[in-house]
Enzyme design. Structure first.
Site, PDB file in Angstrom:
ATOM      1  N   SER A  85       0.788  -1.233   0.000  1.00 52.33           N
ATOM      2  CA  SER A  85       0.000   0.000   0.000  1.00 52.33           C
ATOM      3  C   SER A  85       0.821   1.284   0.000  1.00 52.33           C
ATOM      4  CB  SER A  85      -0.950   0.003   1.194  1.00 52.33           C
ATOM      5  OG  SER A  85      -2.001  -0.915   0.988  1.00 52.33           O
ATOM      6  N   TYR A 181     -10.345   3.138   5.986  1.00 56.87           N
ATOM      7  CA  TYR A 181      -9.333   2.735   5.002  1.00 56.87           C
ATOM      8  C   TYR A 181      -9.902   1.727   4.012  1.00 56.87           C
ATOM      9  CZ  TYR A 181      -4.782   1.283   3.187  1.00 56.87           C
ATOM     10  OH  TYR A 181      -3.719   1.024   2.369  1.00 56.87           O
ATOM     11  N   SER A 182      -9.689   1.983   2.725  1.00 54.42           N
ATOM     12  CA  SER A 182     -10.165   1.084   1.677  1.00 54.42           C
ATOM     13  C   SER A 182      -9.324   1.259   0.426  1.00 54.42           C
ATOM     14  CB  SER A 182     -11.633   1.378   1.346  1.00 54.42           C
ATOM     15  OG  SER A 182     -12.042   0.661   0.197  1.00 54.42           O
ATOM     16  N   GLY A 330       2.757  -0.809   4.184  1.00 51.89           N
ATOM     17  CA  GLY A 330       2.274  -1.650   3.103  1.00 51.89           C
ATOM     18  C   GLY A 330       2.404  -3.115   3.460  1.00 51.89           C
TER      19      GLY A 330
END
Length: 375
Positions: A85, A181-182, A330
């Protein structure tokens, strides 16, 4: 067996500073080395690595454990890893550059750029803004848990196919109501970049970020690309507590796309975040766009806030004066990373070669990054 492997990994732990062994004493152990050893001992990672850059540009590079748990090959110093991420920060930079060029408006609805595309169970692109996408306040449901098998089984999934998966879920909350968060937010942001530029997102990230600041070991994998291009440690996944580790180095990250597909090194990530936070002479964002990026909302945890593609997290050495680190974490099958920088030019990135599937592992990554910035 697992205990023996952990002890073997710790015995092979190394730390390197400018090509020389990093000093450590019994009285005061190196906090970065200690953080890496926690990732091995407590979280079961076969290996971990870190890069730390001080405000003068001096770099310390660390490795711990093994690069391959089957062959016991050495952990490559500053090896490539999948950054998951943290890709979101790269995507956000491109969007903000386009905002600065007048091609995207942060407060325009998604339908301005992708008319009629965002329709689903309570989902309506006419009521979600670009800013809400980048700040995770759109209410869009996350799709990534649904595509894990595609990633692991090396099945290519186009961004449009991934969006269809996301639109099969119900909205989480009304746009702008709160933080949630998405990765779907960045899937949509990537589609907007492609629509307004007429070019692939990967090309835009390469041109506008990677080449602009000279990241030599960072790239966005091509469709169908499942291997890592340069020296790298093997990456692992544990399906359930106590299960054997599975080597998942070769995957197809296409389903993660704008929110998680990229590959980099810890030193490249340091350079990226240090440049991103720089004031005068910033090669990535002008002052107005950087201020937009750093305008935050609460993440629901004391001291943690979300900007546009970036988080601010409290520094353990900044309790008295409120100093924070700016960065992103991430996690993707095989690897986990936390990378951040400070306003005074320090940067640190820490990676582990086991997908961090628990909050405890992610916390340990953050603590190692925090210790590096405060050391």
């Amino acid at each position: 067996m697992r205990k023996r492997l952990a002890l073997t990994a710790l015995a092979l732990a190394t730390a390197v500073t400018a090509g020389l062994a990093a000093p450590a004493t019994a009285a005061r152990p190196d906090p970065v080395r200690k953080g890496l050893e926690t990732l091995l001992r407590s979280d079961g990672a076969p290996g971990a690595l870190a890069s730390v850059m001080d405000r003068n540009g001096n770099v310390r590079t660390y490795t711990a454990g093994v690069g391959d748990r089957d062959t016991h090959a050495k952990m490559p110093r500053d090896g490539q890893v999948r950054i998951g991420s943290i890709t979101k920060t790269f995507t956000a930079v491109v969007v903000l550059q386009l905002v600065g060029q007048g091609k995207i408006s942060l407060d325009a609805p998604v339908d301005t750029y992708l008319p009629g595309l965002m329709r689903g169970r309570g989902i309506d692109g006419r009521h979600i803004t670009v800013r809400q996408l980048l700040q995770h306040t759109s209410g869009l449901p996350d799709y990534e848990d649904d595509v894990t098998d595609d990633i692991l089984e090396r099945r290519y999934l186009s961004p449009r196919d991934a969006l269809d998966v996301a639109l099969g879920h119900e909205t989480l909350f009304a746009p702008g109501a709160k933080y949630g968060y998405s990765s779907t937010n960045y899937l949509v942001a990537g589609l907007i970049v492609q629509k307004v530029t007429g070019r692939p997102l990967a090309e835009q990230i390469d041109k506008r970020v990677i080449q602009r600041i000279g990241l030599r070991h960072t790239y966005f994998p091509a469709p169908g690309e499942t291997t890592l291009r340069e020296r790298h440690p093997q990456g692992y996944r544990q399906e359930s507590p106590g299960a054997s580790l599975r080597n998942v180095t070769e995957i197809d990250p296409s389903a993660s796309w704008a929110g998680g597909a990229m590959v980099s090194t810890d030193s490249d990530l340091n350079r990226f975040f240090a440049e991103l936070l720089k004031g005068d002479g910033n090669l990535l964002l002008d002052e107005d766009q950087l201020n937009q990026m750093r305008t935050t909302v609460s993440m629901g945890k004391d001291g943690y806030n979300a900007g546009l593609g970036i988080f601010s997290t409290p520094l353990s050495c900044g309790r008295d004066d409120g100093r924070v680190a700016w960065g992103h974490n991430g996690a993707i099958p095989g690897y986990g990373t936390w990378a951040a920088a400070t306003d005074d030019g320090r940067a640190a990135s820490v990676s582990m070669t086991l997908e961090p599937k628990t909050g405890e592992a992610i916390k340990h990554l953050e603590e190692a990054m925090n210790a590096a910035l405060c050391s």
